[in-house]
Scaffold this motif. Structure first.
Motif, PDB file in Angstrom:
ATOM      1  N   PHE A  29       0.806  -1.215   0.000  1.00 14.61           N
ATOM      2  CA  PHE A  29       0.000   0.000   0.000  1.00 14.61           C
ATOM      3  C   PHE A  29       0.846   1.276   0.000  1.00 14.61           C
ATOM      4  O   PHE A  29       0.347   2.337  -0.349  1.00 14.61           O
ATOM      5  N   VAL A  30       2.109   1.161   0.409  1.00 12.21           N
ATOM      6  CA  VAL A  30       2.976   2.345   0.325  1.00 12.21           C
ATOM      7  C   VAL A  30       3.047   2.809  -1.124  1.00 12.21           C
ATOM      8  O   VAL A  30       2.968   4.004  -1.420  1.00 12.21           O
ATOM      9  N   SER A  70      -0.347   4.174  -2.196  1.00  9.09           N
ATOM     10  CA  SER A  70      -0.539   5.471  -1.558  1.00  9.09           C
ATOM     11  C   SER A  70       0.224   6.559  -2.320  1.00  9.09           C
ATOM     12  O   SER A  70      -0.303   7.645  -2.566  1.00  9.09           O
ATOM     13  N   LEU A 117      -1.573   7.318  -5.631  1.00  8.16           N
ATOM     14  CA  LEU A 117      -2.850   8.031  -5.505  1.00  8.16           C
ATOM     15  C   LEU A 117      -2.690   9.450  -4.969  1.00  8.16           C
ATOM     16  O   LEU A 117      -3.575  10.283  -5.162  1.00  8.16           O
ATOM     17  N   ALA A 118      -1.567   9.712  -4.280  1.00  7.60           N
ATOM     18  CA  ALA A 118      -1.410  10.969  -3.544  1.00  7.60           C
ATOM     19  C   ALA A 118      -1.771  12.219  -4.354  1.00  7.60           C
ATOM     20  O   ALA A 118      -2.464  13.100  -3.834  1.00  7.60           O
ATOM     21  N   PHE A 156      -5.315  13.757  -4.243  1.00  3.48           N
ATOM     22  CA  PHE A 156      -5.869  14.389  -3.038  1.00  3.48           C
ATOM     23  C   PHE A 156      -5.459  15.842  -2.886  1.00  3.48           C
ATOM     24  O   PHE A 156      -5.591  16.417  -1.809  1.00  3.48           O
ATOM     25  N   THR A 216      -6.107  17.572   5.808  1.00  2.16           N
ATOM     26  CA  THR A 216      -5.400  16.445   6.442  1.00  2.16           C
ATOM     27  C   THR A 216      -6.331  15.378   7.034  1.00  2.16           C
ATOM     28  O   THR A 216      -6.082  14.190   6.829  1.00  2.16           O
ATOM     29  N   ARG A 219      -7.531  13.200   4.386  1.00  2.00           N
ATOM     30  CA  ARG A 219      -6.467  12.342   3.848  1.00  2.00           C
ATOM     31  C   ARG A 219      -6.211  11.137   4.742  1.00  2.00           C
ATOM     32  O   ARG A 219      -5.984  10.038   4.252  1.00  2.00           O
ATOM     33  N   TRP A 220      -6.251  11.349   6.070  1.00  2.00           N
ATOM     34  CA  TRP A 220      -6.081  10.210   6.985  1.00  2.00           C
ATOM     35  C   TRP A 220      -7.212   9.203   6.802  1.00  2.00           C
ATOM     36  O   TRP A 220      -6.983   7.996   6.753  1.00  2.00           O
ATOM     37  N   ALA A 269      -9.040   8.772   4.146  1.00  2.00           N
ATOM     38  CA  ALA A 269      -8.849   8.120   2.849  1.00  2.00           C
ATOM     39  C   ALA A 269      -7.772   7.050   2.953  1.00  2.00           C
ATOM     40  O   ALA A 269      -7.910   5.958   2.395  1.00  2.00           O
ATOM     41  N   GLY A 270      -6.700   7.333   3.691  1.00  2.00           N
ATOM     42  CA  GLY A 270      -5.617   6.366   3.844  1.00  2.00           C
ATOM     43  C   GLY A 270      -6.088   5.121   4.572  1.00  2.00           C
ATOM     44  O   GLY A 270      -5.842   4.006   4.129  1.00  2.00           O
ATOM     45  N   HIS A 271      -6.817   5.321   5.669  1.00  2.00           N
ATOM     46  CA  HIS A 271      -7.292   4.177   6.440  1.00  2.00           C
ATOM     47  C   HIS A 271      -8.230   3.301   5.602  1.00  2.00           C
ATOM     48  O   HIS A 271      -8.259   2.080   5.754  1.00  2.00           O
ATOM     49  N   LEU A 273      -8.164   2.816   2.360  1.00  2.00           N
ATOM     50  CA  LEU A 273      -7.609   2.348   1.086  1.00  2.00           C
ATOM     51  C   LEU A 273      -7.577   0.823   1.023  1.00  2.00           C
ATOM     52  O   LEU A 273      -7.077   0.169   1.926  1.00  2.00           O
ATOM     53  N   TYR A 324     -13.676   8.886  -4.658  1.00  2.00           N
ATOM     54  CA  TYR A 324     -12.893   7.970  -3.824  1.00  2.00           C
ATOM     55  C   TYR A 324     -13.712   7.445  -2.644  1.00  2.00           C
ATOM     56  O   TYR A 324     -13.717   6.256  -2.352  1.00  2.00           O
TER      57      TYR A 324
END
Lengths: 234, 108
Positions: free
Chosen positions: A84-85, A88, A91-92, A95, A100, A103-104, A106-108, A110, A135
Motif C-alpha cells: 500500500f505504500v 498510496s 494516488l497521492a 488528493f 489532512t 487524507r487520513w 482516505a488512507g485508512h 484504502l 474515492y
C-alpha cells in the motif's frame, strides 16, 4: 454536500459496485477465522473495525493465537501491507486540495479494489470535491460490506462444529491472494524462498523464522528480477 | 483460548501497522518521494510474507515436516482452483472439501 462531490460519489459507486461482490467471501472468511482463533464476537468485531485490512488480519491470527511477541506480530502486519505504500504514493496527487483529516480517513479506507477503481479517474479530474466523492463512495461502501459480512461470518462460525476445521479457510484465503502474484517469475521466487526459509527456520525462538523468511524472500525476489534483466536486456 | 486486555493493544498496533503504509503518501502529498529501488523491493514483501505464513502451515504437522498430509493436498486443490477458475468461492469449497474428505478417509 456539494453537488460535484455527489456526482463524483455516484460515478465512483456505480463503477465499483460490481467489483465489490468479491469482498463478500473474504469478509465471511475473516469473520469465521477470527472466531476460530478464539476471539469472542466483540473482540473479533473490534479487530475488524480497528484494523480493516483482511490480509493482515488473516496473517496475524495464527501469530496471535500462538502467543508470538508483539513486535513480531506488528512487523508481519506491516510487511503484509507494504504494497500500500506504493498505492498510496500513486494516488497521492489525487488528493490535492483535500484537508489532512480527509487524507487520513482516505488512507485508512484504502483497499486494493478502491485503488484499482480510483487511480486513473482521480488523476484526471480537476475538481478536488469530485475526486474526493469518487474515492469515498467506493471506500465507504467497501467498509460497510466488510463489517457486515465479517459480522455474519462471526456468527456463522459460532454455530459450526470445531471438527470442520474452519481455521483452514484462512489459509485458503491467503493462497487465493498468493497465486496471482506468483505468476510473475521474480514474485514466485520471492514466495518460494520466503516459504521455504520460514519452514526450515520454524524452530527459531519467538517465531523469528517468519520475519527472516520475509526478508529472505524479498532479497530473493529482488535478485531474481536483476538476474532476469541481465539475461534479457531491453 | 482466552485473551486479556493486551489483545486490544495488539489490535491497535496492528491497526497502526496497516494504516500507516496506506495513509503515508496520501497524507504527506508530494512532499516526499520514495527511491525507486525501495519501491521495487517493496513489491516482493506481500508475496514473501504470505508464503512465509502459508507454507509452514501446510507442511508442518505437530512440529515436524510432513509432506503427505491432508492440509497440503487441500492447499494444492485450492491453488489449482484459483489458477484455473475465476469463481471466488471455488477455492474455499474445493480446498475444504479435500481437507475434510481426506480426514474422513484417514479417520483422523
Amino acid at each position: 454536500m456539494h453537488s460535484s462531490f455527489r456526482s463524483g460519489a455516484r460515478e465512483g459507486f456505480i463503477v465499483f459496485l460490481p467489483l465489490s461482490v468479491g469482498l463478500v467471501p473474504w469478509a465471511l472468511v475473516v469473520g469465521m477465522a477470527m472466531v476460530s482463533a478464539g476471539f469472542t464476537p466483540l473482540q473479533a468485531m473490534g479487530m475488524n473495525v480497528i484494523v480493516f485490512a483482511g490480509t493482515a488480519q488473516l496473517g496475524t491470527l495464527p501469530l496471535i493465537a500462538a502467543g508470538t511477541p508483539l513486535w513480531l506480530i506488528v512487523t508481519t502486519a506491516l510487511a503484509l501491507n507494504l504494497r500500500f505504500v506504493i498505492f498510496s504514493a500513486a494516488l497521492a496527487p489525487g488528493f490535492r486540495g483535500v484537508g489532512t483529516p480527509g487524507r487520513w480517513l482516505a488512507g485508512h479506507l484504502l483497499t486494493d479494489g478502491v485503488f484499482a477503481t480510483c487511480l486513473d479517474k482521480m488523476l484526471q479530474n480537476d475538481d478536488p470535491r469530485w475526486r474526493l466523492g469518487y474515492y469515498l463512495a467506493p471506500a465507504i461502501w467497501s467498509w460497510l460490506l466488510w463489517q457486515t459480512f465479517a459480522l455474519l461470518g462471526i456468527h456463522a462460525a459460532g454455530v459450526i462444529p470445531k471438527a470442520w476445521s474452519l481455521e483452514f479457510m484462512a489459509t485458503i484465503a491467503l493462497i487465493v491472494l498468493l497465486v496471482p502474484m506468483a505468476r510473475i517469475r521474480p514474485m514466485l521466487v520471492a514466495a518460494l524462498v520466503g516459504g521455504a526459509s520460514a519452514t526450515l527456520l520454524r524452530n527459531m525462538p519467538l517465531r523469528l523464522g517468519v520475519v527472516v523468511g520475509i526478508i529472505a524472500g524479498i532479497a530473493a525476489g529482488f535478485a531474481a528480477e536483476h538476474w532476469e534483466h541481465r539475461r534479457s536486456p531491453r | 483460548m482466552n485473551y486479556d486486555a493486551s489483545l486490544w493493544l495488539i489490535f491497535i498496533l496492528i491497526g497502526l501497522a496497516t494504516t500507516l503504509p496506506r495513509a503515508i503518501f496520501i497524507v504527506l502529498g508530494n512532499r516526499v518521494a520514495l527511491p525507486s529501488v525501495v519501491q521495487r523491493a517493496l513489491r516482493y514483501a506481500p508475496a514473501a510474507a504470505l508464503a512465509a505464513i502459508v507454507v509452514p502451515d501446510v507442511l508442518v504437522v505437530g512440529g515436524t515436516l510432513e509432506v503427505f498430509n491432508p492440509k497440503l493436498a487441500a492447499a494444492a486443490a485450492a491453488i489449482a482452483a484459483t489458477a484455473l477458475w475465476r469463481n471466488p468461492w471455488l477455492p474455499f469449497i474445493v480446498g475444504m472439501g479435500v481437507l475434510l474428505g481426506l480426514r474422513q478417509m484417514i479417520g483422523g
